[in-house]
Design a protein around this motif. Structure first.
Motif, PDB file in Angstrom:
ATOM      1  N   ASN A 147      77.901  60.623  65.613  1.00  0.00           N
ATOM      2  CA  ASN A 147      78.578  59.560  66.354  1.00  0.00           C
ATOM      3  C   ASN A 147      77.723  59.079  67.514  1.00  0.00           C
ATOM      4  OD1 ASN A 147      80.829  57.891  67.042  1.00  0.00           O
ATOM      5  ND2 ASN A 147      81.202  59.300  68.752  1.00  0.00           N
TER       6      ASN A 147
ATOM      7  N   PHE B 175      79.409  65.795  63.319  1.00  0.00           N
ATOM      8  CA  PHE B 175      79.910  64.419  63.422  1.00  0.00           C
ATOM      9  C   PHE B 175      79.844  63.890  64.844  1.00  0.00           C
ATOM     10  CE2 PHE B 175      81.643  65.432  59.224  1.00  0.00           C
ATOM     11  CZ  PHE B 175      81.138  64.338  58.545  1.00  0.00           C
TER      12      PHE B 175
ATOM     13  N   SER C  27      76.961  67.755  54.661  1.00  0.00           N
ATOM     14  CA  SER C  27      76.677  66.865  55.788  1.00  0.00           C
ATOM     15  C   SER C  27      75.388  66.086  55.557  1.00  0.00           C
ATOM     16  CB  SER C  27      76.583  67.691  57.073  1.00  0.00           C
ATOM     17  OG  SER C  27      75.578  68.671  56.939  1.00  0.00           O
TER      18      SER C  27
ATOM     19  N   SER D 202      80.981  71.124  61.270  1.00  0.00           N
ATOM     20  CA  SER D 202      81.300  69.720  61.002  1.00  0.00           C
ATOM     21  C   SER D 202      81.616  68.992  62.298  1.00  0.00           C
ATOM     22  CB  SER D 202      82.503  69.623  60.061  1.00  0.00           C
ATOM     23  OG  SER D 202      82.254  70.372  58.903  1.00  0.00           O
TER      24      SER D 202
END
Lengths: 311, 255
Positions: free
Chosen positions: B41, B37, B134, B33
């Motif tokens: 991002n 992310f 996800s 994760s």
């Protein structure tokens, strides 16, 4: 039922068993007796198709252990020296697993599980985690596992090792019950255990069969004589010779000049005469007792006798 | 087949009854994760920049810029995690003496091995399934293409199968779980990077090494292409290591 011929197993250059030959008939309870390292477990492992033999043949119910091991494994229940338990499973789930891999059909798994739970008195701990059970219960779970598929042959490697006396008696009773309907081979290095359960004894020593005999035969041959230990206070010459002159005394072994091992005929009550003689000569009796044959004595006797024959 | 399933079920039970599965899955999900992310991002940062300057948004693609690198990273994390799952399969049975139960039962060795493999790959499948939140996240936020995601997961599962195969094999070699894990890790990493030697090895051998490399076959899956040669490669890779396991376990009985 079980025919073993010339069975030999080498671990590297070291022979674990050398040319064993014996038969076990249907419904018999046979004991393997022997000191540690005599080859008991190795023999059992070969019978259970876990280890292949280096040489020789084993036929069980007419099947060869090497060629048709799958057939044999369906007919054998095996309790190894260390019971093969998964410590993280509960008793019931473990027994169900054992039943399934032993080929019990799905619809009979629950019934066989309950049958062995009942037989091995495990009902009260059925939902406990095996790893948290006492050694005695674990041993019983191991035993339950070995008979979950109702095998014709049970092979039990030291089934009472590590148990307390009460548990030993319980397990013995259980094996007694099983004996009526199963062919059982069990091993032990404890003589009374074998004498309690088995009808026939195979004594292994150093990978070879030292003796095969029925229990009666074995005890008879051992009971030809009994032994007395005499310990005296005052050492003097010729005690051994004097003892030798008594009736029914077969031999006298001096162990030091104050201790004597007297071998005499069975039930001849030589004690009286020995005591009388000791008083007459004022040797001063410190101890006079019958010495029962221990397993060590039997081994010594058997191995020595055999060497005697060879020489 | 029933026997293999019985073995697999017991093994899965022991995974779920012990902390191993939960610890491994948690660590796996946290690291995955974190990476996911961060990649996301970076992508959204680029999108914002692209929005400011007309004409820069060409080539911004969720599949290529987020999912593909995430999947690549997942393969690396799995490489580190799977040996921990597979190390017990045979090593633990041997150490706990329960292996005699399996050997004295009327089971074929191949049923035992396949059962062990099945248990591990199911557990790994579950881990991958959990991580797929996800992708769900991306499906809500944007419109990634479904095709490459599906084939990507298939590729990951096949590659994880290779890790498991090597892990089960390593576990059959020893009764020490740590040694089993280290060997499994070593094998997996080596089979990953074996293609690096292709340049030094020259034309013929180099091609073979390149072909043997695990990572070389995942690219097309991630791009959305199922090439049968890749599928065949992964399946035969798994089969080969399970076969080796069979040989090892069979020969151990003779010692």
């Amino acid at each position: 039922m079980i025919e073993v011929e010339n069975l030999t197993k080498f671990y590297g250059p070291h022979p674990a068993i050398k040319g064993l030959t014996f038969n076990v008939n249907q419904g018999e309870v046979v004991g393997f007796l022997g000191p540690n390292g005599a080859g008991k477990s190795t023999t059992m492992n070969i019978l259970c198709c876990i280890l292949p033999a280096t040489a020789g043949t084993v036929k069980i119910c007419g099947f060869d252990v090497f060629e048709q091991s799958l057939e044999i494994r369906k007919k054998i229940g095996y309790l190894p020296e260390n019971p093969p338990l998964y410590p993280d499973m509960t008793v019931t789930s473990y027994l169900e697993f054992a039943a399934k891999i032993r080929g019990v059909p799905n619809n009979k798994v629950a019934a066989s599980r309950d049958r062995v739970l009942d037989k091995c008195v495990l009902k009260d701990v059925r939902h406990r985690i095996i790893g948290r059970l006492s050694k005695g219960f674990q041993q019983r779970v191991g035993l339950a596992q070995s008979m979950i598929h109702d095998p014709e042959i049970l092979i039990l490697d030291e089934p009472t090792i590590g148990l307390d006396p009460i548990q030993i008696i319980e397990i013995r009773k259980l094996i007694h019950e099983l004996a009526s309907s199963h062919t059982i081979i069990l091993s032990s290095h404890i003589l009374p255990e074998i004498t309690h359960i088995c009808k026939r004894v195979i004594i292994l020593n150093d990978g070879e069969i030292a003796a095969v005999d029925s229990l009666e035969g074995l005890t008879a041959s051992l009971n030809k004589s009994e032994r007395l230990l005499l310990r005296v206070r005052n050492s003097s010459n010729g005690i051994a010779d004097k003892l030798q002159t008594l009736d029914n005394v077969l031999s006298v072994n001096a162990e030091g000049d104050k201790e004597f091992m007297i071998e005499c005929a069975m039930n001849s009550h030589v004690q009286d005469q020995v005591a009388q003689m000791a008083l007459e000569h004022s040797w001063g009796i410190e101890e006079l007792k019958t010495v029962s044959m221990t397993l060590e004595d039997i081994f010594l006797k058997l191995t020595l006798e055999e060497k005697g024959v060879d020489a | 087949m029933r026997n293999a399933w019985v073995i697999a079920k017991r093994d899965m039970g022991s995974y779920f009854n012990s902390p191993v599965f939960y610890v491994v899955t948690t660590v796996f999900l946290i690291i995955y994760s974190f990476i996911f992310f961060n990649i996301l991002n970076f992508f959204s940062f680029q999108s914002v920049q692209a929005g400011q300057f007309q004409g820069m948004n060409v080539g911004l693609n969720l599949n290529e810029m987020v999912i593909e690198p995430s999947f690549h990273n997942m393969l690396v994390i799995l490489l580190l995690m799977i040996p921990v799952l597979t190390m017990r399969s045979f090593a633990d049975e041997k150490k706990g003496k329960t292996y005699t139960l399996l050997l004295s039962s009327p089971l074929h060795l191949k049923e035992i091995i396949f059962g062990k493999f099945l248990a591990c790959i199911t557990v790994v499948f579950l881990m991958i399934l959990l991580s797929s939140y996800s992708v769900g996240f991306l499906l809500i936020l944007g419109q990634p293409e479904i095709g490459p995601i599906v084939t990507g997961y298939l590729g990951i599962l096949l590659m994880a199968g290779c890790y498991v195969g090597m892990g089960v094999f390593a576990s059959s070699l020893t009764d020490n779980q740590i040694i089993a894990a280290v060997i499994a890790f070593g094998f997996s990493l080596f089979m990953w990077i074996i293609g690096w030697a292709s340049q030094a090895a020259g034309a013929g051998l180099g091609e073979v090494l390149q072909y043997l490399s695990l990572i070389d076959h995942i690219e097309r899956f991630l791009k959305g292409i199922i090439d049968t040669s890749d599928v065949v490669y992964y399946l035969s890779f798994i089969f080969f290591f399970l076969f080796l396991t069979h040989r090892v376990l069979d020969s151990q009985r003779w010692r």
